[in-house]
Design a protein around this motif. Structure first.
Motif, short mmCIF file in Angstrom:
data_model
loop_
_atom_site.label_atom_id
_atom_site.label_comp_id
_atom_site.label_asym_id
_atom_site.label_seq_id
_atom_site.Cartn_x
_atom_site.Cartn_y
_atom_site.Cartn_z
N UNK A 311 0.83 -1.21 0.00
CA UNK A 311 0.00 0.00 0.00
C UNK A 311 0.86 1.26 0.00
N UNK A 312 1.86 1.27 0.86
CA UNK A 312 2.73 2.45 0.94
C UNK A 312 3.50 2.65 -0.36
N UNK A 313 3.92 1.56 -0.98
CA UNK A 313 4.68 1.66 -2.24
C UNK A 313 3.82 2.25 -3.36
N UNK A 314 2.60 1.75 -3.46
CA UNK A 314 1.71 2.26 -4.51
C UNK A 314 1.41 3.74 -4.28
N UNK A 315 1.20 4.13 -3.04
CA UNK A 315 0.93 5.53 -2.73
C UNK A 315 2.15 6.40 -3.06
N UNK A 316 3.32 5.89 -2.71
CA UNK A 316 4.56 6.63 -2.98
C UNK A 316 4.81 6.75 -4.48
N UNK A 317 4.58 5.64 -5.20
CA UNK A 317 4.79 5.67 -6.65
C UNK A 317 3.81 6.62 -7.34
N UNK A 318 2.61 6.73 -6.79
CA UNK A 318 1.64 7.67 -7.39
C UNK A 318 2.14 9.11 -7.25
N UNK A 319 2.81 9.41 -6.14
CA UNK A 319 3.38 10.75 -5.96
C UNK A 319 4.50 10.98 -6.97
N UNK A 320 5.29 9.95 -7.21
CA UNK A 320 6.38 10.07 -8.19
C UNK A 320 5.80 10.31 -9.57
#
Length: 720
Positions: A311-320
């Protein structure tokens, strides 16, 4: 091993090489002029060998030739360790330090095996086995040594992008790899991050044979002081991309903060540019990490479970992704900054082409793909296939021993792992790394423990332990720890241990005591007795008779002690006036009074007492009491069955003064008849072929008979 010499080099060196060698193996400097006729090579004690060099002998001697020129030379050549970065003293420190963890692990294995047999083999599952192995691996890792940070100054250097640490060793890097994949079972769920940490610590080791990101950082640091505007330098962005690719976020963030837009005098005019740099730096520092924790100074957010990390990875990647598509890039007027930051985002988004361009070798590319392309993979799933793809994209120009070891580990091939450990790191590494391979690995356990007829009935595990033990035995400082490894070899270990102990110098008391202590620890009673016998014989033959008798007595060697008893009477005189009396009297005293354990030594002790009594008679004069005591010793000696027959006549000859005592008969009729019977037995024994004639004057026997007859008459008259 004599043979023809190779050609001499212009500098006077000889090259020992085979016909297949393409380069110099080892140059030997000597002082002989060519031509060289032949060489003779013999192994010396320790890690060295001797090379004897012989000149070509010529029968023609010119008048101006140098007659004093030698015809040969002997050199002792020291062979370096297999790992050139570790000195001989350091290797010995590691060898001694690794003994205790190895012995403790073997003890625990035997304990677990015993418990398993007691439970009738219902279950081979050992819940504590991996904990023992992990503890063993950590102990060995501490023995090899940890890179320690050099004390930093109170004022931090803003241009210092690499922490100053002591140079790590290739051996430590290899052991840490083995620990990651085989010993630390709890870390397999965050294996990707373990590899990131490993590369961060040991990429400098790879720099010795390969082009690496670490070497790029070191080179760039040398130029950094001379750069006025770092963001205008292409190498600045190249180094940042490389560090980001392998997950060194703290270096990336620190280098981004060197950007010129952070300077106060430029902040107002470069606000958008600075915002983009800061946004990228912030996102990098917030990168999700699937790991339990991070060391101090490291960036990222840690997650211990895969769902939370996902979950945290997907959220972080969306910011990228959102930042990558932002319209602020249009307002960034500095081209190098815009391109550099956008390339950084491509690295984070897992662009394979960008990752390949930012890394220097296939291992770094492999780590970058685990970070950004396959962040959710856990364990060894498809790891080898990914490594093969990375090797195709970044083929290595030369073979590095660490890289070869990694390939064997990822390929889950115990044979390759053992072969690379042996080829690249030597017997120490193989012996201790084998312990890590067998845990919960049936294939490796079968490979290592199966008895092989082509190896003389021993297993591969035992073979490598024997090889390492022989390495330890070759040096005077390490042979003492070889028994630890030899006793763990069920087939041939004890035999090798006996050979080792037999080969030690018994003339050195410290070494001898060490040998006996080793025998005691491993209950080698027979070997201990033999070593003491060897020591006793050695000291006796070299004139240290007291030491010789002591060790033979400790070994309870009755045969040799009886022979020494015989030699004592051959070496001393037959009369009481002999000057060597005190010397052999001391040896008899050293032999002890336990006559039952030493057979003929009982005779020596009684003969010593008899000699003392005679000595007192000669020095104290005509004292009847002293003379009577000497007669008692004489009778006890002649009655004793251990008294050799060849000494009867010399003893009686020494006792003439007592037999013909001036003050009256000292022997009664029974005692006199005993001595006469002994003379009769001697007369009958002369016909036997094994009879030994006494070295006495011709009239000695007649004098003894006359004295006994006279004493018998006097005793009979006084008795009547």
């Amino acid at each position: 091993m004599p043979g023809p010499a190779s050609d001499s080099s212009p500098s006077g060196a000889l090259v020992l090489s085979s016909s297949e060698a393409r380069e110099v193996v080892y140059p030997i400097r000597h002082e002989l002029k060519p031509p060289i006729a032949r060489l003779s090579i013999s192994w010396a004690r320790g890690n060295s060998f001797r090379v004897s060099i012989f000149k070509q002998h010529s029968g023609n001697h010119s008048s101006d030739s140098n007659d004093d020129e030698v015809g040969g030379q002997v050199l002792e050549v020291k062979i370096r360790n297999g790992d050139g970065e570790i000195s001989a003293a350091e290797f010995r420190r590691i060898a001694y330090g690794s003994v205790s963890p190895f012995a403790l692990l073997q003890s625990r294995k035997h304990m677990v095996s015993g418990l398993s047999k007691m439970s009738m083999g219902l279950s081979r599952f050992n819940p504590n086995g991996w904990e023992y192995l992990a503890e063993y691996s950590k102990d060995i890792s501490l023995v090899i040594g940890n890179p320690k940070s050099i004390p930093s100054s109170a004022i931090e250097d803003p241009l210092e992008i690499l922490k100053k640490v002591e140079e790590p060793t290739c051996l430590k890097a290899a052991w840490e790899l083995m620990d990651v994949f085989y010993a630390d079972k709890q870390s397999h769920w965050w294996l990707n991050e373990r590899l990131v940490d490993w590369l961060a610590e040991y990429d400098s080791v790879l720099s010795t044979t390969l082009s690496t990101i670490h070497s790029k950082l070191v080179d760039f640091r040398k130029e950094l002081n001379n750069l006025q505007v770092v963001e205008d330098n292409p190498r600045y962005w190249d180094v940042i991309l490389s560090a980001l690719a392998v997950g060194w976020q703290e270096i990336v963030v620190k280098m981004l903060r060197l950007h010129g837009s952070y300077q106060l005098d430029q902040l107002s005019s470069r606000e958008t540019e600075n915002g983009l740099v800061e946004a990228v730096a912030f996102l990098i520092s917030e990168m999700p990490r699937l790991r339990p924790e991070l060391d101090s100074g490291k960036f990222g957010q840690c997650f211990k479970t895969k769902p939370d990390f996902t979950k945290a990875w997907e959220k972080w990647r969306s910011k990228i992704t959102k930042l990558d598509g932002s319209g602020f890039w249009v307002h960034c007027t500095h081209v190098q900054t815009r391109k550099g930051l956008q390339n950084m985002l491509q690295i984070i988004l897992g662009n394979v082409e960008s990752l390949s361009g930012a890394t220097c070798n296939w291992m770094e590319l492999y780590i970058s793909q685990l970070l950004y392309v396959r962040p959710f993979s856990m364990g060894l799933e498809s790891m080898y296939n990914l490594a093969e793809k990375c090797m195709q994209l970044k083929p290595a120009s030369n073979t590095d021993r660490l890289m070869a070891l990694i390939i064997g580990i990822l390929g889950e091939s115990p044979e390759v792992v053992l072969a690379e450990c042996s080829r690249g790191f030597g017997p120490w590494m193989v012996t201790h790394a084998m312990e890590l391979l067998t845990e919960e690995n049936g294939e490796a356990e079968s490979l290592l423990h199966e008895e092989r007829h082509d190896l003389g009935g021993v297993s591969i595990e035992e073979l490598h332990r024997l090889v390492y033990a022989q390495v330890l035995c070759s040096h005077a400082f390490t042979w003492q720890i070889a028994p630890i490894y030899l006793t763990s070899c069920a087939k041939q270990g004890i035999g090798f241990l006996e050979t080792l102990l037999y080969s030690q110098a018994v003339q050195h008391n410290g070494v001898l005591l060490k040998n006996l202590e080793i025998c005691r620890l491993y209950e080698l009673n027979s070997l201990s007795s033999n070593i003491m016998k060897i020591a006793g014989v050695y000291h006796w033959k070299h004139g240290r008779k007291g030491c010789g008798v002591f060790w033979l007595k400790q070994a309870r060697d009755e045969v040799r002690l009886n022979k020494i008893a015989q030699q004592l009477f051959d070496s001393v005189g037959k009369s009481i006036s002999d000057e060597s009396f005190k010397q052999w009297e001391g040896l008899i005293e050293l032999l002890g009074s336990e006559s039952k354990n030493t057979g003929g030594l009982e005779f020596l002790h009684k003969y010593r007492d008899f000699k003392k009594s005679l000595h007192q008679v000669h020095h104290k004069g005509k004292t009847t009491g002293v003379a009577q005591s000497a007669v008692d010793s004489l009778i006890a000696l002649m009655k004793n069955p251990s008294t050799p027959q060849r000494f009867w006549l010399p003893i009686l000859n020494d006792s003439l003064k007592l037999i013909d005592w001036h003050g009256g008969p000292l022997l009664n009729t029974e005692q006199t008849n005993l001595l006469l019977n002994k003379l009769q037995e001697l007369s009958m024994a002369k016909v036997r072929p094994d009879f030994v004639e006494s070295d006495l004057p011709p009239l000695a026997l007649s004098s003894i008979r006359l004295a006994l007859a006279k004493n018998l008459g006097r005793a009979f008259l006084e008795g009547c």
